[in-house]
Design a protein around this motif. Structure first.
Motif, PDB file in Angstrom:
ATOM      1  N   THR A  54       0.698  -1.406  -0.027  1.00 34.11           N
ATOM      2  CA  THR A  54       0.143  -0.029   0.093  1.00 34.11           C
ATOM      3  C   THR A  54       1.146   1.235   0.081  1.00 34.11           C
ATOM      4  O   THR A  54       0.194   2.465  -0.542  1.00 34.11           O
ATOM      5  N   ALA A  58       0.952   3.935  -2.922  1.00 36.26           N
ATOM      6  CA  ALA A  58       0.784   5.328  -2.528  1.00 36.26           C
ATOM      7  C   ALA A  58       1.803   6.320  -3.233  1.00 36.26           C
ATOM      8  O   ALA A  58       1.570   7.436  -3.961  1.00 36.26           O
ATOM      9  N   ARG A  61       1.177   6.518  -7.312  1.00 34.76           N
ATOM     10  CA  ARG A  61       0.028   7.319  -7.368  1.00 34.76           C
ATOM     11  C   ARG A  61       0.461   8.834  -7.612  1.00 34.76           C
ATOM     12  O   ARG A  61       0.083   9.635  -7.893  1.00 34.76           O
ATOM     13  N   SER A  62       1.288   9.049  -6.181  1.00 35.80           N
ATOM     14  CA  SER A  62       1.587  10.435  -5.860  1.00 35.80           C
ATOM     15  C   SER A  62       2.352  11.192  -7.095  1.00 35.80           C
ATOM     16  O   SER A  62       2.450  12.213  -6.991  1.00 35.80           O
TER      17      SER A  62
END
Length: 124
Positions: A54, A58, A61-62
């Motif tokens: 996760t 993250a 995606r950031s």
């Protein structure tokens, strides 16, 4: 006569390699390389207790890249081997189902599959 190995015995975890755990974020390096056209594959075992997938999901995606292949399963031998999401600028994030921190140790068949595909430019 038995040949003598020139390599010492394999030890899974040792203190012979010293590195800085607090090197900071590597996102700027990934952004710089992917913006120049280099392909990047970020993968995580979904059972990794050291660095949960996760967190890797993250930070990928950031980076703010557009999704070009939405979160979906990928397969080896007709079995779900994990999940994958592909971004523009040649960035791919994937999980490997049932793998811990050292993915090829836990899932050698799946690892060989995705390594071969990625290195040969074949969609996973």
């Amino acid at each position: 006569m038995k040949q003598k190995s020139v390599v010492s015995d394999w030890k899974l975890c040792t203190n012979t390699i010293v590195y800085d755990h607090e090197a900071g974020s590597m996102i700027k390096y990934h952004k710089e390389l992917t913006s120049k056209g280099y392909r990047a594959l970020i993968f995580s075992g979904d059972h990794d207790m050291c660095i949960p997938y996760t967190g890797s999901e993250a930070w990928t995606r950031s980076m703010g890249y557009n999704i070009v292949d939405e979160w979906r399963p990928w397969f080896v031998n007709h079995q779900v081997a994990g999940y994958i999401q592909v971004y523009d600028k040649n960035l791919t994030f994937m999980t490997i189902k049932g793998a811990g921190h050292t993915v090829p140790e836990y899932k050698p068949r799946e690892s060989l599959y995705f390594y071969k595909h990625f290195l040969n430019g074949i969609p996973i």
